[in-house]
Design a protein around this motif. Sequence first.
Motif, short mmCIF file in Angstrom:
data_model
loop_
_atom_site.label_atom_id
_atom_site.label_comp_id
_atom_site.label_asym_id
_atom_site.label_seq_id
_atom_site.Cartn_x
_atom_site.Cartn_y
_atom_site.Cartn_z
N ALA A 41 0.85 -1.19 0.00
CA ALA A 41 0.00 0.00 0.00
C ALA A 41 0.89 1.24 0.00
O ALA A 41 2.06 1.19 0.39
CB ALA A 41 -0.89 0.00 1.24
N THR A 42 0.34 2.37 -0.43
CA THR A 42 1.04 3.65 -0.39
C THR A 42 0.85 4.26 0.99
O THR A 42 -0.26 4.28 1.52
CB THR A 42 0.49 4.60 -1.46
N LYS A 43 1.94 4.74 1.57
CA LYS A 43 1.89 5.44 2.85
C LYS A 43 1.99 6.93 2.56
O LYS A 43 2.96 7.39 1.95
CB LYS A 43 3.04 5.01 3.76
N LEU A 44 1.00 7.68 2.98
CA LEU A 44 0.95 9.11 2.67
C LEU A 44 1.79 9.92 3.65
O LEU A 44 1.78 9.67 4.85
CB LEU A 44 -0.50 9.60 2.68
N ASN A 45 2.50 10.89 3.08
CA ASN A 45 3.24 11.90 3.86
C ASN A 45 4.17 11.30 4.90
O ASN A 45 4.09 11.62 6.08
CB ASN A 45 2.27 12.88 4.52
N SER A 46 5.08 10.43 4.47
CA SER A 46 6.01 9.80 5.40
C SER A 46 7.37 9.60 4.75
O SER A 46 7.47 9.15 3.61
CB SER A 46 5.47 8.46 5.87
N LEU A 47 8.42 9.91 5.49
CA LEU A 47 9.79 9.62 5.06
C LEU A 47 10.34 8.39 5.77
O LEU A 47 11.43 7.94 5.44
CB LEU A 47 10.69 10.84 5.31
N SER A 48 9.59 7.85 6.74
CA SER A 48 9.98 6.64 7.46
C SER A 48 8.74 5.78 7.71
O SER A 48 8.32 5.57 8.84
CB SER A 48 10.66 7.00 8.78
N PRO A 49 8.14 5.27 6.63
CA PRO A 49 6.88 4.52 6.78
C PRO A 49 7.08 3.08 7.25
O PRO A 49 8.12 2.48 7.02
CB PRO A 49 6.32 4.54 5.36
N CYS A 50 6.05 2.55 7.89
CA CYS A 50 5.96 1.12 8.23
C CYS A 50 4.88 0.49 7.36
O CYS A 50 3.82 1.08 7.18
CB CYS A 50 5.55 0.95 9.69
N TRP A 51 5.16 -0.69 6.83
CA TRP A 51 4.14 -1.42 6.06
C TRP A 51 3.67 -2.65 6.80
O TRP A 51 2.50 -2.90 6.87
CB TRP A 51 4.67 -1.82 4.67
N ASP A 52 4.60 -3.48 7.23
CA ASP A 52 4.23 -4.73 7.89
C ASP A 52 3.35 -5.55 6.96
O ASP A 52 2.33 -6.08 7.38
CB ASP A 52 3.54 -4.41 9.21
N GLU A 53 3.75 -5.63 5.69
CA GLU A 53 2.99 -6.38 4.69
C GLU A 53 3.82 -7.55 4.17
O GLU A 53 5.04 -7.46 4.09
CB GLU A 53 2.61 -5.48 3.51
N THR A 54 3.15 -8.61 3.81
CA THR A 54 3.79 -9.82 3.32
C THR A 54 3.41 -10.01 1.86
O THR A 54 2.22 -10.09 1.53
CB THR A 54 3.35 -11.03 4.16
N LEU A 55 4.42 -10.09 0.99
CA LEU A 55 4.20 -10.29 -0.44
C LEU A 55 4.67 -11.70 -0.78
O LEU A 55 5.75 -12.12 -0.38
CB LEU A 55 4.97 -9.24 -1.24
N LEU A 56 3.85 -12.43 -1.54
CA LEU A 56 4.11 -13.84 -1.84
C LEU A 56 4.31 -14.08 -3.33
O LEU A 56 3.62 -13.49 -4.15
CB LEU A 56 2.93 -14.70 -1.35
N PHE A 57 5.23 -15.00 -3.63
CA PHE A 57 5.52 -15.39 -5.01
C PHE A 57 5.66 -16.90 -5.06
O PHE A 57 6.37 -17.50 -4.25
CB PHE A 57 6.84 -14.78 -5.49
N LEU A 58 5.02 -17.52 -6.05
CA LEU A 58 5.16 -18.95 -6.25
C LEU A 58 6.54 -19.26 -6.82
O LEU A 58 6.98 -18.60 -7.77
CB LEU A 58 4.08 -19.47 -7.21
N VAL A 59 7.21 -20.25 -6.24
CA VAL A 59 8.50 -20.73 -6.75
C VAL A 59 8.24 -22.14 -7.28
O VAL A 59 8.21 -23.11 -6.52
CB VAL A 59 9.57 -20.76 -5.64
#
Length: 186
Positions: A41-59
């Motif tokens: 996701a996009t974090k608005l107005n931040s130079l030190s954002p936290c996402w805490d998101e997990t992105l997955l790819f099939l291998v």
Amino acid sequence: MRSMTLVVETLKVDDLKSKTRNGSANPFVSVEFRGKHRRTATKLNSLSPCWDETLLFLVADPLDLPQSTIEVSVYHDNSNFNSTAQHRNSFLGRVRLSGSFVVPCRLDAALQLCPLDKRSFFSNVRGELTLRVYVVAEDDDVPVLNSVQVEAEAEADAGCSCPELCSGGGGGGGGRSGSSIHRGKG
């Protein structure tokens, strides 16, 4: 041979370069692996954002993983300021990881603090990205950081979901509460 899932936990970035007139940025992270792209996701107005998101790819073939590259790029999202399609997202930095260093489980995966690299000699980049990268067998459960699963792209909400990593408990405005998993098709 059974397939595996590459897990890229995108946690936070610190000390990005400003991209807006108000001295901030609207960052998001894009991960590319074997021609497939996922993004946070996009974090608005931040130079030190936290996402805490997990992105997955099939291998599909785990034997090919050591020769693969995982490219993690940070961009400033221009769409909030420019409604025309001609304005592209601004590059904020990237990290390239070798698949040969990906560990086989979350317990073995240390947090990686990665300085952002320039795309070219003239790029003006600074910042440090915090990631955790590992693989899990297809039939194993993928750990979810805060037990929240989201299949679609998430919109920014207020708050930060990784207070243990972010100083000040906010990591900048426009965060997501909870973590999310972005599952892609192959």
